[in-house]
Design an enzyme around this catalytic site. Structure first.
Site, PDB file in Angstrom:
ATOM      1  N   ARG A  88       0.827  -1.207   0.000  1.00  0.00           N
ATOM      2  CA  ARG A  88       0.000   0.000   0.000  1.00  0.00           C
ATOM      3  C   ARG A  88       0.861   1.256   0.000  1.00  0.00           C
ATOM      4  O   ARG A  88       0.302   2.358  -0.002  1.00  0.00           O
ATOM      5  CB  ARG A  88      -0.876   0.011   1.251  1.00  0.00           C
ATOM      6  N   ARG A 160     -18.150  -3.327   9.349  1.00  0.00           N
ATOM      7  CA  ARG A 160     -16.857  -2.969   9.927  1.00  0.00           C
ATOM      8  C   ARG A 160     -16.911  -1.574  10.537  1.00  0.00           C
ATOM      9  O   ARG A 160     -17.528  -0.682   9.989  1.00  0.00           O
ATOM     10  CB  ARG A 160     -15.774  -3.013   8.841  1.00  0.00           C
TER      11      ARG A 160
HETATM   12  P1  ADP Z   1     -10.110  -1.974   2.391  1.00  0.00           P
HETATM   13  O1  ADP Z   1      -9.825  -2.942   1.315  1.00  0.00           O
HETATM   14  O2  ADP Z   1     -11.539  -1.891   2.757  1.00  0.00           O
HETATM   15  O3  ADP Z   1      -9.489  -0.645   2.216  1.00  0.00           O
HETATM   16  P2  ADP Z   1      -8.421  -3.561   4.218  1.00  0.00           P
HETATM   17  O4  ADP Z   1      -9.230  -4.591   4.867  1.00  0.00           O
HETATM   18  O5  ADP Z   1      -7.499  -3.953   3.116  1.00  0.00           O
HETATM   19  O6  ADP Z   1      -9.435  -2.418   3.752  1.00  0.00           O
HETATM   20  O7  ADP Z   1      -7.578  -2.768   5.296  1.00  0.00           O
HETATM   21  C1  ADP Z   1      -8.173  -2.205   6.437  1.00  0.00           C
HETATM   22  C2  ADP Z   1      -7.188  -1.307   7.145  1.00  0.00           C
HETATM   23  O8  ADP Z   1      -6.051  -2.078   7.578  1.00  0.00           O
HETATM   24  C3  ADP Z   1      -6.607  -0.188   6.295  1.00  0.00           C
HETATM   25  O9  ADP Z   1      -7.439   0.949   6.267  1.00  0.00           O
HETATM   26  C4  ADP Z   1      -5.281   0.067   7.013  1.00  0.00           C
HETATM   27  O10 ADP Z   1      -5.484   0.819   8.197  1.00  0.00           O
HETATM   28  C5  ADP Z   1      -4.859  -1.323   7.441  1.00  0.00           C
HETATM   29  N1  ADP Z   1      -3.998  -1.961   6.407  1.00  0.00           N
HETATM   30  C6  ADP Z   1      -4.322  -3.007   5.607  1.00  0.00           C
HETATM   31  N2  ADP Z   1      -3.316  -3.308   4.786  1.00  0.00           N
HETATM   32  C7  ADP Z   1      -2.300  -2.428   5.049  1.00  0.00           C
HETATM   33  C8  ADP Z   1      -0.993  -2.207   4.536  1.00  0.00           C
HETATM   34  N3  ADP Z   1      -0.491  -2.950   3.530  1.00  0.00           N
HETATM   35  N4  ADP Z   1      -0.262  -1.212   5.086  1.00  0.00           N
HETATM   36  C9  ADP Z   1      -0.729  -0.465   6.089  1.00  0.00           C
HETATM   37  N5  ADP Z   1      -1.955  -0.604   6.610  1.00  0.00           N
HETATM   38  C10 ADP Z   1      -2.742  -1.579   6.115  1.00  0.00           C
END
Ligand code: ADP
Ligand code: ADP
Ligand code: ZN
Length: 217
Positions: A88, A160
């Site tokens: 990300r 969520r």
């Molecule tokens: P969505 O696909 O709905 O955006 P995720 O379930 O992938 O959400 O992620 C939820 C939260 O977990 C993100 O908003 C972030 O805070 C954290 N997160 C997930 N993946 C990462 C990552 N690769 N780096 C940093 N934070 C992460």
């Protein structure tokens, strides 16, 4: 087959990941699911991650990178995997690249699911998820067969805590600033493929299969 899914929150990454992983028999690695499991188990990682997730911010890179590396070292990842929600940030992408190089491996593709912002709020506020297996539903666009119950495992589905309009807006800003640069990053490496994510769920999956091909490894 090693695949990355890119796209804003609500693009449909989790939804498509389930189908892709079934079809190609690879593990689905969702950093969001890993964090949420740790939050519900109240682990030190979960306690730290929760502070960031609840505000719509990213969990710090160092922490996230270590967790993903640990996961990729596991036996079931030896024939490939699908990363959903990682990388990300450019820093995470560089760490992944280093990891792959050190093992003589490469990515099949970084698949971008493209969805304009105006679709996102509606998708996210209507999203319901299964806390047990991670399946994703939508009250209008993808309701479960039995109201309130997961089709896959029968657990009660929930909303969520970070799927409120205000947090989603914050997450979209974080996406634009920190994650969108990855489109360029993988584009320059000739690894980017793009699917239009505004069509129906099964149509998006069809386009993805056309890109990935019939190859199972
Ligand atoms: P969505 O696909 O709905 O955006 P995720 O379930 O992938 O959400 O992620 C939820 C939260 O977990 C993100 O908003 C972030 O805070 C954290 N997160 C997930 N993946 C990462 C990552 N690769 N780096 C940093 N934070 C992460
Ligand atoms: P992400 O993992 O990218 O954050 P999800 O797969 O959880 O996204 O999808 C977000 C929400 O949008 C869910 O409620 C899901 O059911 C719904 N959704 C996913 N793909 C589509 C689509 N092609 N059309 C309409 N709704 C969709
Ligand atoms: Zn379930």
């Amino acid at each position: 087959m090693r695949i990355i899914l890119l796209g804003p929150p609500g693009a449909g990454k989790g939804t498509q990941a389930k189908s892709i992983c079934n079809r190609y028999s690879i593990p689905h690695i969702s950093t969001g699911d890993i964090f949420r499991k740790n939050i519900s188990d109240n682990t030190p990682l979960g306690i730290e991650a929760k502070k960031h997730i609840d505000r719509g911010h990213l969990v710090p890179d160092e922490l996230t990178i270590d967790i993903v590396k640990d996961r990729l070292f596991q036996e079931d990842c030896s024939n490939g995997y699908l990363l959903d929600g990682f990388p990300r940030t450019v820093k995470q992408a560089e760490a992944l690249e280093e990891f792959l190089i050190s093992r003589g491996e490469n990515l099949a593709t970084a698949l971008l699911i493209k969805v304009p912002t105006e679709f996102i709020i509606d998708r996210m506020t209507g999203r319901r998820v299964c806390p047990a297996c991670g399946a994703s539903y939508h009250i209008k666009y993808n309701p479960p067969v039995n109201e309130g119950k997961c089709d896959v495992c029968g657990s009660d589905i929930i909303q969520r805590k970070d799927d409120t309009e205000a947090t989603v807006r914050e997450r979209l800003e974080v996406y634009d600033m920190q994650t969108e640069p990855l489109i360029d990053y993988y584009g320059k490496k000739d690894l980017l493929s793009i699917v239009e994510g505004t069509r129906a769920i099964n149509e998006v999956f069809e386009s993805i299969c056309n890109i990935l091909g019939s190859d199972k490894k």
